[in-house]
Design an enzyme around this catalytic site. Sequence first.
Site, PDB file in Angstrom:
ATOM      1  N   THR A 162      40.835  40.670  35.285  1.00 21.78           N
ATOM      2  CA  THR A 162      40.834  41.752  34.297  1.00 21.78           C
ATOM      3  C   THR A 162      42.260  42.221  34.015  1.00 21.78           C
ATOM      4  OG1 THR A 162      38.645  42.483  34.929  1.00 21.78           O
ATOM      5  CG2 THR A 162      40.098  44.185  34.097  1.00 21.78           C
ATOM      6  N   GLY A 192      30.083  45.048  33.911  1.00 19.83           N
ATOM      7  CA  GLY A 192      30.730  45.556  35.117  1.00 19.83           C
ATOM      8  C   GLY A 192      31.293  46.953  34.927  1.00 19.83           C
TER       9      GLY A 192
HETATM   10  N1  ASP Z   1      36.088  44.498  37.144  1.00 26.78           N
HETATM   11  C1  ASP Z   1      35.750  43.330  36.392  1.00 26.78           C
HETATM   12  C2  ASP Z   1      34.249  43.208  36.312  1.00 26.78           C
HETATM   13  O1  ASP Z   1      33.573  43.430  37.279  1.00 26.78           O
HETATM   14  C3  ASP Z   1      36.312  42.057  36.959  1.00 26.78           C
HETATM   15  C4  ASP Z   1      37.775  42.080  37.309  1.00 26.78           C
HETATM   16  O2  ASP Z   1      38.360  43.132  37.519  1.00 26.78           O
HETATM   17  O3  ASP Z   1      38.372  41.012  37.344  1.00 26.78           O
HETATM   18  O4  ASP Z   1      33.749  42.834  35.266  1.00 26.78           O
END
Ligand code: ASP
Length: 296
Positions: A162, A192
């Site tokens: 992310t 998410g």
């Molecule tokens: N937080 C993001 C999700 O769960 C994934 C990430 O931070 O890479 O969709």
Amino acid sequence: MSDKFALALHGGAGPKAGEDYSVVEAHLAELATEGERLLRSGESALDVVEIMVANLESSGLYVAGKGSAPNNEGQVELDASIMEGHTRRAGSVSAIKDVVSPIGVAKAVLENSPCVMLTAEGANKFAAEQGFESVLDPKSYYILPIGVTEDDIKNYEMFHGTVGAVALDIHGNLAAATSTGGVFGKPAGRVGDTPIIGIGTWADQDIAISCTGTGEYFIRAGGALTTANGYELAGDSLEEALWRLLDEVERLGGDGGLIAVNKKGEIAMAYNSDGMKRAAVSDSMDIISTTFAPCR
Ligand code: ASP
């Protein structure tokens, strides 16, 4: 107006130990240089975090925008959110498909819609109405970021990349933005923490926060608001407030990281995974860009 500004960026808390992320670190440093220039010239924190995240999305170096992987039905679904501190305006999209800049659409939700959050087909419809560019040929557009293999993207919860940005501008205002392709191997419709205001992204008059990690744990741990409340209500230092959330994520069995800036121009970046791709700059600190340097 003052000379005080601060900017922090992250490219996810899921790097693989031993992998070479020098290209990513150079990209983050380059963006931080541009962000510094924009903030010094008086651009708003809100505009700067959007510009930073849009560049991270289009680079293909992170699991967001161009670097996103398909869900278990072969489709790329994207989540993004953005918030301005002093006005508490916020915008978010979840499970949006094939738009070049999910964060741009989230900002348009903030600016041009009475809603805070739009999802799936409704979010795509809004993006089209607002004239956002869509991905015409998903198969050739999306690419695997550095360090990610075809095997990785089949494992649920594996890897996180992310992207996010938090900023304090010279007018004393804060903003935060976060964008993701989500976790790998996710089922269709899985959302998410990233697009949830108060969880993946938060900004108010005192603090701006962007999170990355396995979203389910961040949601269950109370997300960015746990950090904001720790800082504003419980008397935590900025650093302690980040760990208040991360320790709870860890207690629940998750990992990840987050970045924050406060009204004083202090920056904190913390993770409990192997590393976090990140960069920062402020009026009192030269640019730093790193992945594995210890964060405490
Ligand atoms: N937080 C993001 C999700 O769960 C994934 C990430 O931070 O890479 O969709």
